[in-house]
Design a protein around this motif. Structure first.
Motif, PDB file in Angstrom:
ATOM      1  N   VAL A 188      -8.695  -2.986  11.027  1.00  0.00           N
ATOM      2  CA  VAL A 188      -8.179  -3.348   9.706  1.00  0.00           C
ATOM      3  C   VAL A 188      -7.319  -2.190   9.239  1.00  0.00           C
ATOM      4  CG1 VAL A 188      -8.782  -3.945   7.340  1.00  0.00           C
ATOM      5  CG2 VAL A 188     -10.248  -4.702   9.222  1.00  0.00           C
ATOM      6  N   LEU A 189      -6.068  -2.485   8.945  1.00  0.00           N
ATOM      7  CA  LEU A 189      -5.146  -1.436   8.526  1.00  0.00           C
ATOM      8  C   LEU A 189      -5.196  -1.237   7.018  1.00  0.00           C
ATOM      9  CD1 LEU A 189      -2.084  -2.306  10.782  1.00  0.00           C
ATOM     10  CD2 LEU A 189      -3.889  -0.609  11.175  1.00  0.00           C
ATOM     11  N   HIS A 190      -4.986  -0.022   6.618  1.00  0.00           N
ATOM     12  CA  HIS A 190      -4.960   0.368   5.206  1.00  0.00           C
ATOM     13  C   HIS A 190      -3.603   0.001   4.617  1.00  0.00           C
ATOM     14  CE1 HIS A 190      -5.292   3.007   1.699  1.00  0.00           C
ATOM     15  NE2 HIS A 190      -6.596   3.056   1.960  1.00  0.00           N
ATOM     16  N   SER A 191      -3.531  -0.098   3.317  1.00  0.00           N
ATOM     17  CA  SER A 191      -2.256  -0.406   2.669  1.00  0.00           C
ATOM     18  C   SER A 191      -1.254   0.743   2.842  1.00  0.00           C
ATOM     19  CB  SER A 191      -2.463  -0.706   1.187  1.00  0.00           C
ATOM     20  OG  SER A 191      -3.035   0.407   0.533  1.00  0.00           O
ATOM     21  N   MET A 221      -5.760   3.535   9.477  1.00  0.00           N
ATOM     22  CA  MET A 221      -6.787   2.537   9.758  1.00  0.00           C
ATOM     23  C   MET A 221      -7.829   2.581   8.651  1.00  0.00           C
ATOM     24  SD  MET A 221      -7.532   2.586  13.828  1.00  0.00           S
ATOM     25  CE  MET A 221      -8.294   4.174  13.764  1.00  0.00           C
ATOM     26  N   LYS A 222      -8.197   1.413   8.154  1.00  0.00           N
ATOM     27  CA  LYS A 222      -9.211   1.326   7.118  1.00  0.00           C
ATOM     28  C   LYS A 222     -10.595   1.131   7.730  1.00  0.00           C
ATOM     29  CE  LYS A 222     -10.290  -1.144   2.863  1.00  0.00           C
ATOM     30  NZ  LYS A 222      -9.856  -2.176   1.940  1.00  0.00           N
ATOM     31  N   ASP A 223     -10.674   0.315   8.779  1.00  0.00           N
ATOM     32  CA  ASP A 223     -11.971   0.006   9.377  1.00  0.00           C
ATOM     33  C   ASP A 223     -11.765  -0.540  10.784  1.00  0.00           C
ATOM     34  OD1 ASP A 223     -14.696  -0.302   9.541  1.00  0.00           O
ATOM     35  OD2 ASP A 223     -14.821  -1.974   8.136  1.00  0.00           O
ATOM     36  N   ILE A 224     -12.770  -0.360  11.631  1.00  0.00           N
ATOM     37  CA  ILE A 224     -12.807  -0.974  12.951  1.00  0.00           C
ATOM     38  C   ILE A 224     -14.046  -1.867  12.969  1.00  0.00           C
ATOM     39  CG2 ILE A 224     -13.049  -0.610  15.418  1.00  0.00           C
ATOM     40  CD1 ILE A 224     -11.615   2.058  15.052  1.00  0.00           C
ATOM     41  N   ARG A 253     -14.557  -9.012   3.720  1.00  0.00           N
ATOM     42  CA  ARG A 253     -15.200  -7.909   2.987  1.00  0.00           C
ATOM     43  C   ARG A 253     -14.575  -6.569   3.392  1.00  0.00           C
ATOM     44  NH1 ARG A 253     -19.993 -11.195   3.175  1.00  0.00           N
ATOM     45  NH2 ARG A 253     -20.467 -10.521   5.296  1.00  0.00           N
ATOM     46  N   ALA A 254     -14.200  -6.428   4.659  1.00  0.00           N
ATOM     47  CA  ALA A 254     -13.595  -5.172   5.126  1.00  0.00           C
ATOM     48  C   ALA A 254     -12.212  -4.959   4.522  1.00  0.00           C
ATOM     49  CB  ALA A 254     -13.496  -5.179   6.660  1.00  0.00           C
TER      50      ALA A 254
END
Length: 60
Positions: free
Chosen positions: A22-25, A30-33, A58-59
């Motif tokens: 999940v990529l960050h804005s 990266m926001k989450d794997i 949710r992620a």
């Protein structure tokens, strides 16, 4: 073999992927794997895929 698949469709990602990033804005972050441990082949309308899509929402 590794395949990188980019999509904005959460259900499609939950159906196809074994691991999701999940990529960050902010660009390039990266926001989450999120690992997906669902077996293959997957049914796109199964409760397991739906639960994985909820976890992805949710992620985000």
């Amino acid at each position: 073999m590794t395949v990188v698949f980019v999509t904005h469709d959460i259900e499609e990602a939950a159906f196809l992927a074994d691991e999701l990033v999940v990529l960050h804005s902010r660009l390039g972050r990266m926001k989450d794997i999120v690992p997906l441990t669902l077996s293959h082949p997957r049914d796109p309308v199964s409760p397991e895929v739906s639960a994985a899509a909820r976890e992805l929402r949710r992620a985000i």
